[in-house]
Scaffold this motif. Structure first.
Motif, short mmCIF file in Angstrom:
data_model
loop_
_atom_site.label_atom_id
_atom_site.label_comp_id
_atom_site.label_asym_id
_atom_site.label_seq_id
_atom_site.Cartn_x
_atom_site.Cartn_y
_atom_site.Cartn_z
N UNK A 77 3.21 64.02 39.04
CA UNK A 77 3.68 65.12 38.19
C UNK A 77 5.15 64.88 37.82
N UNK A 79 6.78 62.04 37.55
CA UNK A 79 6.92 60.98 36.54
C UNK A 79 6.58 61.49 35.15
N UNK A 80 5.53 62.30 35.09
CA UNK A 80 5.11 62.81 33.78
C UNK A 80 6.08 63.84 33.22
N UNK A 83 8.73 61.79 31.74
CA UNK A 83 8.29 61.18 30.47
C UNK A 83 8.48 62.18 29.32
N UNK A 84 8.13 63.44 29.60
CA UNK A 84 8.29 64.47 28.57
C UNK A 84 9.78 64.72 28.30
N UNK A 86 12.15 62.71 28.55
CA UNK A 86 12.71 61.57 27.80
C UNK A 86 12.62 61.82 26.30
N UNK A 87 11.51 62.43 25.90
CA UNK A 87 11.31 62.67 24.47
C UNK A 87 12.14 63.85 23.98
N UNK A 109 11.66 52.57 27.04
CA UNK A 109 11.22 53.78 26.35
C UNK A 109 12.30 54.83 26.17
N UNK A 111 14.26 56.34 28.59
CA UNK A 111 14.45 57.36 29.62
C UNK A 111 15.88 57.30 30.20
#
Lengths: 431, 318
Positions: A77, A79-80, A83-84, A86-87, A109, A111
């Motif tokens: 969770x 990591x995800x 990931x979000x 980062x955007x 990517x 991050x």
């Protein structure tokens, strides 16, 4: 009277100057406290908030910045979420991650922010060794600082060893004799686990580096295959140890209270020194007296030096974070002596800053041994390959440990997986 | 039959027109009159449905046709993810586990729940019993998983109990080997889900008209006959709901498995939902994970619709 008036005027002027200075001083203090930046800090290290709060206090003293730690109990969770973040840029300013291959996706990517300048300054001031930098580099840029430096030795119960007439093994034969002796006492000598799959790499990497560190490095850099006869030989040694009943059950937990229970029984535990505080703080055991740690001996007697696994967790700054300048400043401060000393004290573990004296007797003894014997320091398996290869690899290793896959099946499947995932990696990022 | 005619008559108005038809016409007229303002009030609901239901499904569907890995821009790869999944060696193991889960969690909670509901409904203080049986249901799957992990782990309560009563020979690593790990988790899931089944069946049993039971008793029906000939047929609606929800829940089993074994060891206890989670969130293969999610969604919807339609159809033909 005039004199009195004059004195009065001087006193009034002086008092005005003093009071102005006090007011200005107070104002500037108030302004400084107003400008204390709070940096959001996300991590997945359960139970480490106290350590991070201690670091926060150090950062506040140094640069007037504090941390607001948020713990994620579930790594997936976590990591995800990042990931979000980062955007969107909405999330932490600072975050923990993993070094080596696990950093690559995040670095490519977007991050992590490039903090090469932080390293340049820290190396120049002698706050961190340049050798450590490569674990946090992707290409020519550096993306994180080390979150402590942990060795992976064998923890053992010193009192039980004395009670059973055992000494720290210096050779593989002695190590096997110790295991056999503990087993004869009705205690399982070695901790092993497949709980969550990842612990299955612990013995795999350890036996490989004890057999031949070059073999391990060649395997993890895809220069040789998992079906290489030398690798198969290591699997056979491992199988022999499994068959002797030297390992704990596959669902054994070796953290927190469970680690203490194992230690109290006399079972040896190969684990990162980040778990040291579980014995000392959580378990109330005295390092160096009740328990200690040793570097696992070489299997191959022809090797001239021993090897030990080293793990360096990562702390980076979110590239799109709102307070990037402050975050980078905090990372630089984190590597300096005061904060590193706080971390060493709070974690009971090793730190990357060589100026910080190691206080914990177990870590101190271990560091001394590693330096005196020029023990090879080798990166952990977890960070030493593409993520799908490592994640898939530990699944196969788990099956092997439980006896549901033979040596031939495990090595063949690992080789096929490595071929597939290295091909994907090369296609994606080049060699 | 006579009941149906009576019911139908009750639903007719004096003008011999079915009431539902009249209501439908009235609604249409009302809609014409109110026009745009009526539709205006639909907007929040439509937005909610679009945002909560349609968008996530649409996004998942879109991602399933890409190589999305989270951070880098996704590239359209057509049906590649679906093709890869169909030849993925894990598919067979996963589907086998899903089948075991489906059969077991359909049969066990329904069977046990029905027995408990039947026995408890005639007992004094049945509400207390029902509450006791319902308690595990209110726990989250994660809590249930954690609780039963402590029972089934090698150093857990079950093995300690076996040792304490001299049954060392039965001590086992319950969660480490297949299929006993899946069976262990099914036991945990059954414990958690039976309570709701008990409540639903109890409601069904309580709605059985007392007169029919009394009439059958006067006619000399014993308990067995009373249950199978009188009560059982009248539980059809409830049965359809229980079976439908049990099927959907078993097909998408995730939390208990994730907590107790993580789908392992060696992925041997994975269900479709766990495989999807592992691929999408552990390995960051969002595209591939999305394809599995779509596959799972189609399966759950198809099975649920078929099950509910089958169950309710039978009722209509009675």
């Amino acid at each position: 009277m005039k004199l009195a008036n004059k004195k009065m005027a001087v006193l009034t002027a002086a008092s005005l100057v003093i009071s102005s200075a006090v007011v200005v001083g107070a104002t500037s203090t108030a302004n400084a406290s107003k400008h204390v930046k709070v940096l959001n800090f996300y991590h997945d290290k359960n139970g480490w908030d106290a350590r991070f709060n201690a670091v926060s206090a150090g950062l506040k003293d140094g640069i007037g910045v504090t941390l607001k730690p948020s713990t994620y109990a579930d790594t997936t969770l976590y990591q995800n979420t990042l990931n979000q973040a980062t955007k969107t840029g909405k999330g932490p300013d600072l975050l923990t991650w993993w070094s080596g291959y696990r950093m690559v996706d995040g670095a490519k990517g977007g991050m992590f922010a490039d903090i090469s300048d932080v390293w340049k300054d820290a190396i120049a001031k002698g706050d961190v060794s340049k050798d450590l930098q490569k674990q946090f580099m992707v290409g020519t840029k550096t993306y994180a600082i080390p979150n402590g430096v942990s060795y992976w030795p064998m923890f053992y119960n010193k009192k039980k060893f004395a009670e059973w007439g055992l000494t720290v093994p210096k050779t593989w034969a002695e190590f096997e004799a110790v295991c056999a002796a503990i087993k004869a006492k009705g205690v399982t000598p070695l901790t092993a686990s497949v709980d969550g799959a990842w612990p299955s790499f612990i013995w795999f990497e350890q036996l490989l580096i004890s057999q031949d560190p070059k073999l391990y490095l060649d395997l993890t850099s895809n220069k040789i295959k998992y079906t290489d006869p030398k690798v198969v030989e290591v699997f056979n040694i491992w199988k022999g140890m499994i068959d002797k009943g030297w390992f704990t059950a596959g669902d054994t937990s070796f953290f927190g209270e469970e680690a203490v229970k194992l230690m109290n029984k006399g079972t040896m535990i190969p684990v990162g020194t980040w778990n040291n505080s579980a014995f000392s703080d959580g378990g109330g055991l005295v390092g160096g007296k009740d328990y200690d740690a040793f570097v696992i001996p070489n299997i191959n007697p022809a090797l001239t030096s021993q090897s030990i696994i080293v793990e360096a967790g990562a702390i980076g700054a979110l590239a799109k974070g709102k307070n990037l300048a402050q975050s980078k400043k905090a990372l630089r401060e984190w590597l300096k002596f005061p904060v590193q000393a706080i971390w060493a004290d709070a974690s009971g573990d090793g730190v990357p800053n060589p100026k910080v004296p190691v206080a914990d007797p177990v870590i101190k003894g271990l560091s001394k041994y590693v330096a005196a014997n020029k023990v090879n320091q080798i990166q952990r398996y977890w960070e030493s390959g593409p993520v799908p290869l490592i994640e898939g690899g530990v699944v196969i290793l788990s099956a092997f440990m439980l006896g549901t896959k033979t040596v031939a099946q495990a090595t063949t499947e690992l080789a096929a997986l490595a071929d597939k995932e290295w091909a994907v990696w090369t296609k994606k990022y080049g060699k | 039959m006579s009941n149906k005619v009576e019911q139908s008559n009750r639903l007719r108005t004096k003008s011999s027109q079915p009431i539902w038809l009249k209501l439908k016409r009235n609604n249409k007229n009302q809609m014409r009159k109110t026009g745009a303002s009526t539709y205006f009030f639909f907007i929040p609901a439509i937005i909610c449905v679009l945002a909560i239901l349609v968008y996530p499904i649409g996004k998942t569907l879109y991602l399933s046709f890409t190589d999305s890995e989270g951070l880098l821009p996704p590239v359209f790869i057509g049906l590649q993810n679906y093709q890869n999944f169909l030849v993925d060696p894990i598919l067979r193991a996963t589907l086998t586990n899903v089948l075991i889960w489906t059969v077991a969690t359909l049969v066990l909670p329904v069977f046990i729940g029905l027995i408990i509901a039947t026995v408890v409904s005639g007992v004094k203080g049945s509400a207390i019993y029902r509450m006791i049986f319902l308690l595990p249901y209110v726990l989250s799957g994660v809590a249930v998983g954690a609780l039963w992990f402590n029972i089934f782990e090698t150093e857990g309560l079950l093995n300690k109990f076996l040792v304490s009563i001299g049954l060392e020979g039965f001590v086992n690593s319950w969660l480490l080997y297949y299929p006993q790990n899946t069976i262990s988790m099914i036991i945990a899931a059954t414990w958690a889900s039976t309570g709701l089944v008990v409540v639903l069946f109890t409601v069904g049993i309580q709605n059985v008209p007392l007169q029919t039971v009394e009439a059958a008793t006067i006619d000399g029906a014993n308990s067995w006959v009373l249950f199978w000939k009188i009560i059982w047929p009248q539980l059809k609606y409830i049965r359809a709901v229980v079976i439908g929800t049990s099927l959907a829940n078993s097909l998408r089993t995730f939390d208990i498995v994730w907590v107790m074994t993580g789908g392992g060891p060696a992925r041997n206890s994975e269900t479709l939902a766990v495989t999807m989670y592992r691929e999408a969130f552990l390995l960051n293969r969002y595209g591939y994970g999305s394809a599995i999610a779509v596959f799972l969604m189609v399966l759950v919807v198809a099975v649920s619709v078929l099950s509910l339609r089958g169950g309710l159809k039978k009722e209509a033909t009675l």
